[in-house]
Design a protein around this motif. Sequence first.
Motif, PDB file in Angstrom:
ATOM      1  N   THR A 292    -113.076  -4.327  33.584  1.00 62.27           N
ATOM      2  CA  THR A 292    -114.121  -5.136  34.226  1.00 62.27           C
ATOM      3  C   THR A 292    -114.834  -4.442  35.377  1.00 62.27           C
ATOM      4  OG1 THR A 292    -112.471  -6.245  35.640  1.00 62.27           O
ATOM      5  CG2 THR A 292    -113.088  -7.342  33.569  1.00 62.27           C
ATOM      6  N   ILE A 293    -114.143  -4.172  36.463  1.00 59.00           N
ATOM      7  CA  ILE A 293    -114.844  -3.749  37.685  1.00 59.00           C
ATOM      8  C   ILE A 293    -114.736  -2.265  37.966  1.00 59.00           C
ATOM      9  CG2 ILE A 293    -112.966  -4.092  39.365  1.00 59.00           C
ATOM     10  CD1 ILE A 293    -115.076  -5.567  41.120  1.00 59.00           C
ATOM     11  N   GLY A 294    -113.741  -1.612  37.367  1.00 60.90           N
ATOM     12  CA  GLY A 294    -113.588  -0.178  37.555  1.00 60.90           C
ATOM     13  C   GLY A 294    -112.903   0.171  38.866  1.00 60.90           C
ATOM     14  N   LYS A 295    -112.359   1.374  38.900  1.00 61.67           N
ATOM     15  CA  LYS A 295    -111.674   1.865  40.092  1.00 61.67           C
ATOM     16  C   LYS A 295    -112.661   2.658  40.924  1.00 61.67           C
ATOM     17  CE  LYS A 295    -107.372   4.202  41.434  1.00 61.67           C
ATOM     18  NZ  LYS A 295    -106.182   4.920  40.907  1.00 61.67           N
ATOM     19  N   GLY A 296    -112.992   2.141  42.076  1.00 61.83           N
ATOM     20  CA  GLY A 296    -113.939   2.825  42.951  1.00 61.83           C
ATOM     21  C   GLY A 296    -113.303   3.991  43.673  1.00 61.83           C
ATOM     22  N   ASP A 297    -114.000   4.513  44.663  1.00 59.61           N
ATOM     23  CA  ASP A 297    -113.491   5.631  45.442  1.00 59.61           C
ATOM     24  C   ASP A 297    -112.316   5.188  46.306  1.00 59.61           C
ATOM     25  OD1 ASP A 297    -115.493   7.270  44.421  1.00 59.61           O
ATOM     26  OD2 ASP A 297    -116.896   6.696  46.013  1.00 59.61           O
ATOM     27  N   PHE A 298    -111.433   6.115  46.613  1.00 63.30           N
ATOM     28  CA  PHE A 298    -110.297   5.831  47.482  1.00 63.30           C
ATOM     29  C   PHE A 298    -110.808   5.498  48.880  1.00 63.30           C
ATOM     30  CE2 PHE A 298    -106.976   7.283  50.452  1.00 63.30           C
ATOM     31  CZ  PHE A 298    -105.921   6.504  50.010  1.00 63.30           C
ATOM     32  N   ALA A 299    -110.392   4.350  49.383  1.00 60.03           N
ATOM     33  CA  ALA A 299    -110.869   3.908  50.695  1.00 60.03           C
ATOM     34  C   ALA A 299    -109.745   3.740  51.711  1.00 60.03           C
ATOM     35  CB  ALA A 299    -111.621   2.573  50.555  1.00 60.03           C
ATOM     36  N   GLY A 300    -108.529   3.990  51.303  1.00 60.47           N
ATOM     37  CA  GLY A 300    -107.375   3.828  52.164  1.00 60.47           C
ATOM     38  C   GLY A 300    -106.161   3.514  51.331  1.00 60.47           C
ATOM     39  N   PRO A 301    -104.989   3.426  51.942  1.00 65.96           N
ATOM     40  CA  PRO A 301    -103.777   3.149  51.180  1.00 65.96           C
ATOM     41  C   PRO A 301    -103.901   1.890  50.328  1.00 65.96           C
ATOM     42  CG  PRO A 301    -103.238   3.738  53.444  1.00 65.96           C
ATOM     43  CD  PRO A 301    -104.727   3.583  53.390  1.00 65.96           C
ATOM     44  N   GLY A 302    -103.823   2.063  49.004  1.00 61.82           N
ATOM     45  CA  GLY A 302    -103.894   0.930  48.091  1.00 61.82           C
ATOM     46  C   GLY A 302    -105.252   0.260  47.987  1.00 61.82           C
TER      47      GLY A 302
ATOM     48  N   GLU B 170    -104.360  -2.763  45.716  1.00 60.97           N
ATOM     49  CA  GLU B 170    -103.048  -3.019  45.123  1.00 60.97           C
ATOM     50  C   GLU B 170    -102.622  -4.465  45.352  1.00 60.97           C
ATOM     51  OE1 GLU B 170    -101.091  -1.155  43.184  1.00 60.97           O
ATOM     52  OE2 GLU B 170    -102.667   0.361  43.140  1.00 60.97           O
ATOM     53  N   GLU B 171    -103.045  -5.024  46.458  1.00 59.41           N
ATOM     54  CA  GLU B 171    -102.768  -6.432  46.747  1.00 59.41           C
ATOM     55  C   GLU B 171    -103.349  -7.327  45.654  1.00 59.41           C
ATOM     56  OE1 GLU B 171    -104.111  -9.652  50.204  1.00 59.41           O
ATOM     57  OE2 GLU B 171    -104.261  -7.501  50.589  1.00 59.41           O
ATOM     58  N   ASP B 172    -104.535  -6.966  45.163  1.00 58.85           N
ATOM     59  CA  ASP B 172    -105.169  -7.746  44.092  1.00 58.85           C
ATOM     60  C   ASP B 172    -104.381  -7.633  42.784  1.00 58.85           C
ATOM     61  OD1 ASP B 172    -107.399  -8.621  45.648  1.00 58.85           O
ATOM     62  OD2 ASP B 172    -108.267  -6.611  45.439  1.00 58.85           O
ATOM     63  N   VAL B 173    -103.894  -6.430  42.471  1.00 60.17           N
ATOM     64  CA  VAL B 173    -103.118  -6.237  41.253  1.00 60.17           C
ATOM     65  C   VAL B 173    -101.886  -7.133  41.265  1.00 60.17           C
ATOM     66  CG1 VAL B 173    -101.765  -4.583  39.901  1.00 60.17           C
ATOM     67  CG2 VAL B 173    -103.942  -3.875  40.920  1.00 60.17           C
ATOM     68  N   ILE B 174    -101.204  -7.178  42.388  1.00 55.67           N
ATOM     69  CA  ILE B 174     -99.993  -8.010  42.506  1.00 55.67           C
ATOM     70  C   ILE B 174    -100.326  -9.480  42.319  1.00 55.67           C
ATOM     71  CG2 ILE B 174     -98.193  -8.760  44.105  1.00 55.67           C
ATOM     72  CD1 ILE B 174     -98.362  -5.906  45.357  1.00 55.67           C
ATOM     73  N   ALA B 175    -101.385  -9.932  42.976  1.00 54.42           N
ATOM     74  CA  ALA B 175    -101.760 -11.347  42.891  1.00 54.42           C
ATOM     75  C   ALA B 175    -102.213 -11.720  41.487  1.00 54.42           C
ATOM     76  CB  ALA B 175    -102.866 -11.642  43.908  1.00 54.42           C
ATOM     77  N   ILE B 176    -102.987 -10.832  40.842  1.00 54.13           N
ATOM     78  CA  ILE B 176    -103.511 -11.133  39.510  1.00 54.13           C
ATOM     79  C   ILE B 176    -102.386 -11.160  38.479  1.00 54.13           C
ATOM     80  CG2 ILE B 176    -104.945 -10.171  37.666  1.00 54.13           C
ATOM     81  CD1 ILE B 176    -106.955  -9.387  39.873  1.00 54.13           C
ATOM     82  N   ALA B 177    -101.404 -10.301  38.641  1.00 55.69           N
ATOM     83  CA  ALA B 177    -100.253 -10.338  37.739  1.00 55.69           C
ATOM     84  C   ALA B 177     -99.597 -11.713  37.781  1.00 55.69           C
ATOM     85  CB  ALA B 177     -99.260  -9.257  38.118  1.00 55.69           C
ATOM     86  N   LYS B 178     -99.516 -12.299  38.948  1.00 53.90           N
ATOM     87  CA  LYS B 178     -98.924 -13.642  39.074  1.00 53.90           C
ATOM     88  C   LYS B 178     -99.800 -14.698  38.399  1.00 53.90           C
ATOM     89  CE  LYS B 178     -96.545 -12.580  43.430  1.00 53.90           C
ATOM     90  NZ  LYS B 178     -96.440 -12.887  44.874  1.00 53.90           N
ATOM     91  N   VAL B 179    -101.114 -14.547  38.520  1.00 50.48           N
ATOM     92  CA  VAL B 179    -102.030 -15.484  37.858  1.00 50.48           C
ATOM     93  C   VAL B 179    -101.796 -15.492  36.354  1.00 50.48           C
ATOM     94  CG1 VAL B 179    -104.466 -15.911  37.306  1.00 50.48           C
ATOM     95  CG2 VAL B 179    -103.811 -15.305  39.646  1.00 50.48           C
ATOM     96  N   LEU B 180    -101.485 -14.328  35.797  1.00 54.30           N
ATOM     97  CA  LEU B 180    -101.395 -14.155  34.343  1.00 54.30           C
ATOM     98  C   LEU B 180     -99.999 -14.393  33.788  1.00 54.30           C
ATOM     99  CD1 LEU B 180    -103.629 -10.960  34.076  1.00 54.30           C
ATOM    100  CD2 LEU B 180    -104.292 -13.305  33.545  1.00 54.30           C
ATOM    101  N   THR B 181     -99.080 -14.863  34.597  1.00 54.96           N
ATOM    102  CA  THR B 181     -97.718 -15.101  34.102  1.00 54.96           C
ATOM    103  C   THR B 181     -97.681 -16.270  33.119  1.00 54.96           C
ATOM    104  OG1 THR B 181     -97.313 -16.465  36.080  1.00 54.96           O
ATOM    105  CG2 THR B 181     -96.542 -14.187  36.139  1.00 54.96           C
ATOM    106  N   GLY B 182     -96.715 -16.192  32.198  1.00 49.45           N
ATOM    107  CA  GLY B 182     -96.426 -17.330  31.327  1.00 49.45           C
ATOM    108  C   GLY B 182     -97.002 -17.279  29.935  1.00 49.45           C
TER     109      GLY B 182
END
Length: 532
Positions: free
Chosen positions: A193-203, A210-222
């Motif tokens: 969908t949105i692509g990986k942009g340039d590195f802007a800082g840790p995660g 990376e915070e978004d990846v963790i949260a989205i994984a929870k959205v998609l559970t079940g």
Amino acid sequence: MKPLFSDVLSSYTGEWGNLQAAHLLRRSIFGPTLDQIREVEALGMDAAVDLLLADTPLPDPPVNYLDEDDPRVPIGESWVDTRYPPDGSGVRERRKALDAWILGQLLNQGLSIREKMTLFWHNHFPVERDVVLDGKFLYRYNDLLRKNALGNFKSLVEDITLDPAMLVYLNGKDNTKDNPNENYARELLELFTIGKGDFAGPGDYTTFTEEDVIAIAKVLTGWSGVERFSVDIDLVFSEFHSELHDNSTKRLSHRFDNIEISAAGENEYKNLIDIIFQKEEVAAFICRKIYRWFINSEITPTIESTIIQGMAQFLQANDFEIKPLMSMLLRSKLFNDPAQHGAIIKNPMDFVFSVYNGLEVKMPDYEQGWYRAFRAMTHFMGLMQMSYFYPPSVAGWEAYYLQPQYYKQWINSATLRPRTEFTDKLSQNGFRFGAHLMQIDVLGYIEKFDNPSDAASLIISLAEVMYPRPLKPFQVDQLKNVLIPGLPDFEWTIEYETYREDPMNEEIALSVENRLRNLFQAMLSLPEFHTS
């Protein structure tokens, strides 16, 4: 609708002839024939694009070709909604049948862009058959892409998120509240969908964190699909298990404006995708991939700021509907610019079907021979490093994303040889399947041209089908020397006219045929044939 950024996305109004019609078809279908090129030339650009984008009936599903031992699916009947035999057999046979069926769609595509778009989406949303072993899952996945080939991008993202094959491939089926799996969540953002942009800082990657990846994984559970290779269940489908879903409120990062996603059960994934598609970068990301697939691999800063952003703006204005975007693109000055002719190196499927379709190689007319012929195609395309259901990674084939080579990835020391062996085989001795010899009918094929008895005219006419750009005079001379080595042009005229007056004369027919086979072999070996 907002104005477009670039005039090159406005409609092309220049010359429309054989060259332009052939270019449109090379980029839209697999291996256009001479008759198709002539038809599209006669139609004109607008009518031709309308035809290529028109809705057409979906193909019948694959059937059991060869497995006489399958107690649940007789020969000639479809297995896509039928459980496996009680002993769990038939898995390999159904997958092989699916492989042949898919190549059959490329052979019988007609004047429709649907199969090219289906392969585009397969590259964009890859699954791999050594992970997704079940042919029923793979068929449903391919059917989803085909049905939505020119549909709504956002809807397709929603559907692919719950597709059983994708749930297996990226571990969505293993994603539970007690053991969140981030594989699909990461690729949903980075690759789909949105692509990986340039590195802007840790995660932090500019477009997501990376915070978004963790949260989205929870959205998609079940979510899970039915068990693979089921001997008890006919249909393939996905299920939501509320007891395995994380019902907490998920908070996305500053890249998504710190928005919160409340528990919404089986509809929560849709709320997530709504949020992702509010970001303008989603449209730009998919437009870059369409540009690289259909136009050119090079995206300069100027192309990015004008063409890509113009395409993205158009896509957003049309609510992420793909058909209007493709209609605009195929009609554009950009697409029809002569500089784009030959700018793409054919992928192996394009290359193989440029011979089978473009030069009208006759398939065996009996079912087992037809099946074996497609298996031979699959073998050669595998050697050329592209087979359906075998993308090398979740990012798809390297030719569409790996800088700086892009399409040049298709031609290397490992792939050039099978390309040459394939064209040599079909132009010379052919493939034999039982009583059927599958090879280019060189004598019959050149009868399509207006003046096949003239050596130069014949070569120029063949080039119009085979190559994206006209041959240079010195190339025509070189190819004439292949057809009639060291002889003047009139020798070909005499020999060919003699054959036409007495085609049953085996000696004359064999001499003409051998000359033509050498010519076809030489023309198919030129670098130009590898380009589109």
